[in-house]
Design an enzyme around this catalytic site. Structure first.
Site, mmCIF file in Angstrom:
data_model
loop_
_atom_site.group_PDB
_atom_site.id
_atom_site.type_symbol
_atom_site.label_atom_id
_atom_site.label_comp_id
_atom_site.label_asym_id
_atom_site.label_seq_id
_atom_site.Cartn_x
_atom_site.Cartn_y
_atom_site.Cartn_z
ATOM 1 N N LEU A 186 53.838 51.798 48.338
ATOM 2 C CA LEU A 186 53.265 51.261 47.094
ATOM 3 C C LEU A 186 51.802 51.698 46.914
ATOM 4 O O LEU A 186 51.004 51.587 47.846
ATOM 5 C CB LEU A 186 53.314 49.726 47.122
ATOM 6 C CG LEU A 186 52.614 49.026 45.951
ATOM 7 C CD1 LEU A 186 53.436 49.161 44.674
ATOM 8 C CD2 LEU A 186 52.374 47.548 46.263
ATOM 9 N N HIS B 58 40.077 31.529 40.537
ATOM 10 C CA HIS B 58 40.056 32.944 40.947
ATOM 11 C C HIS B 58 40.415 33.068 42.424
ATOM 12 O O HIS B 58 41.154 33.963 42.828
ATOM 13 C CB HIS B 58 38.682 33.562 40.687
ATOM 14 C CG HIS B 58 38.299 33.559 39.230
ATOM 15 N ND1 HIS B 58 39.154 33.992 38.239
ATOM 16 C CD2 HIS B 58 37.159 33.165 38.601
ATOM 17 C CE1 HIS B 58 38.551 33.876 37.061
ATOM 18 N NE2 HIS B 58 37.350 33.360 37.252
ATOM 19 N N ASP C 70 45.930 36.600 34.050
ATOM 20 C CA ASP C 70 45.140 35.668 33.250
ATOM 21 C C ASP C 70 45.530 34.215 33.548
ATOM 22 O O ASP C 70 46.683 33.934 33.877
ATOM 23 C CB ASP C 70 45.366 35.980 31.756
ATOM 24 C CG ASP C 70 44.314 35.326 30.879
ATOM 25 O OD1 ASP C 70 43.269 34.888 31.405
ATOM 26 O OD2 ASP C 70 44.544 35.233 29.658
HETATM 27 C C1 FPP Z 1 41.291 36.151 34.126
HETATM 28 O O1 FPP Z 1 41.514 34.762 34.096
HETATM 29 C C2 FPP Z 1 41.073 36.575 35.502
HETATM 30 C C3 FPP Z 1 40.017 37.280 35.938
HETATM 31 C C4 FPP Z 1 38.928 37.721 35.052
HETATM 32 C C5 FPP Z 1 39.849 37.597 37.377
HETATM 33 C C6 FPP Z 1 41.105 38.041 38.033
HETATM 34 C C7 FPP Z 1 40.881 38.093 39.472
HETATM 35 C C8 FPP Z 1 41.761 37.624 40.397
HETATM 36 C C9 FPP Z 1 43.057 37.027 40.080
HETATM 37 C C10 FPP Z 1 41.453 37.757 41.824
HETATM 38 C C11 FPP Z 1 41.997 39.035 42.251
HETATM 39 C C12 FPP Z 1 41.601 39.371 43.561
HETATM 40 C C13 FPP Z 1 41.903 40.533 44.132
HETATM 41 C C14 FPP Z 1 41.522 40.767 45.473
HETATM 42 C C15 FPP Z 1 42.635 41.576 43.397
HETATM 43 P P1 FPP Z 1 40.512 33.819 33.280
HETATM 44 O O2 FPP Z 1 39.399 33.452 34.167
HETATM 45 O O3 FPP Z 1 40.101 34.501 32.029
HETATM 46 O O4 FPP Z 1 41.418 32.591 33.020
HETATM 47 P P2 FPP Z 1 41.338 31.629 31.738
HETATM 48 O O5 FPP Z 1 41.879 32.421 30.570
HETATM 49 O O6 FPP Z 1 42.244 30.503 32.120
HETATM 50 O O7 FPP Z 1 39.929 31.219 31.547
#
Ligand code: FPP
Length: 261
Positions: free
Chosen positions: A143, A49, A32
């Site tokens: 893994l 992201h 997050d």
């Molecule tokens: C939540 O942060 C994150 C997500 C909904 C997307 C997570 C995806 C990635 C980290 C990319 C992963 C890629 C691969 C290939 C596994 P948020 O957007 O809710 O953050 P915020 O709370 O700051 O708004």
């Protein structure tokens, strides 16, 4: 830009102490804070992201070094469809982007890719990229890297219940036979040990519909660090914290039994 998968020239790489005792077998992560990371820099949320992929690379690498057996990453939830289409499209392009660069490294590091969640409703490009990686890494025994994609725990439990009821109806399962272990076999995580450690970055302290059944006795570790800033050092820190925890699963410790009163 491709970040080297294993780069011992990284500052601090030789000084890092990797815990080698009482390491969690299965670590699950709620990644997050991407949106906030981007906003802080005046960038669009999707930039966060994209940056999150670099952290995924670092943490997979750290998990391999720490001999973690299963790493489950909450990549896209059943609730994430509520976000603007452009953001959804970006997130769902990331698995392909990540795998098109890093699959050869993952293969050479003996990583096995798996997925949980409802893949059927994902865009074809996401599904095909992940399925290709699953097929190519099927025989690896290092893994296990699990992507939770279009995953929601309540949906998973409901889906399991429906199949279970059909099995009871057609005689393949009986109410007498049904116990927690049998029920677990109907979940997407069938065959996987429950997570030992859950890490959530980004400062929130909630489960967000992630692995509700499987996290019943998992140790939780929360950090304010936003996912794009989460580092190998933080990951090792979480593992060290886990090492100090006494897991009793509702019982009491053996030494407490000796002087029991
Ligand atoms: C939540 O942060 C994150 C997500 C909904 C997307 C997570 C995806 C990635 C980290 C990319 C992963 C890629 C691969 C290939 C596994 P948020 O957007 O809710 O953050 P915020 O709370 O700051 O708004």
């Amino acid at each position: 830009m491709k970040i080297p998968f294993f780069n011992n020239k990284q500052p601090g790489a030789f000084n890092m102490h990797y815990p080698d005792q009482n390491t969690p077998d299965h670590v699950a992560i709620i990644m997050d804070g991407n949106g906030r990371w981007a906003k802080k820099r005046g960038m669009p949320r999707v930039a966060g992201h994209k940056e999150g992929i670099s952290t995924v690379v670092k943490i997979v690498k750290a998990a391999v070094k720490c001999k973690v057996k299963v790493l489950t990453l909450y990549t896209f939830s059943t609730e994430n469809w509520k976000r603007p289409k452009s953001e959804v499209d970006t997130i769902l392009r990331l698995p392909k982007e990540f795998l098109s660069i890093y699959l050869p490294d993952l293969i050479s590091n003996n990583v096995r890719i798996e997925a949980i969640g409802d893949m059927a409703n994902l865009p074809v490009h996401t599904r095909e990229a992940v399925q290709y990686a699953i097929d190519r890494t099927r025989d690896n025994d290092g893994l296990q890297l699990n992507f939770a994609l279009n995953y929601g725990s309540r949906h998973e439990i409901l889906k399991a219940m429906k199949v279970l009821l059909m099995d009871i109806d057609n005689g393949e399962m009986s109410l007498d036979e049904l116990d927690e272990q049998q029920f677990s076999r109907y979940l997407d995580t069938d065959g996987m040990k429950d997570p030992d450690l859950l890490i959530r970055t980004g400062g929130e302290q909630r489960l967000s519909n992630f692995l509700l059944w499987q996290l019943a006795y998992t140790e939780f570790w929360f950090t304010d660090v936003l996912w794009p800033e989460f580092s190998e050092k933080e990951f090792v820190h979480a593992l060290e914290a886990y090492r100090q925890r006494a897991r009793r699963y509702g019982g009491i410790q053996d030494d407490q039994k000796k002087n029991y009163y």
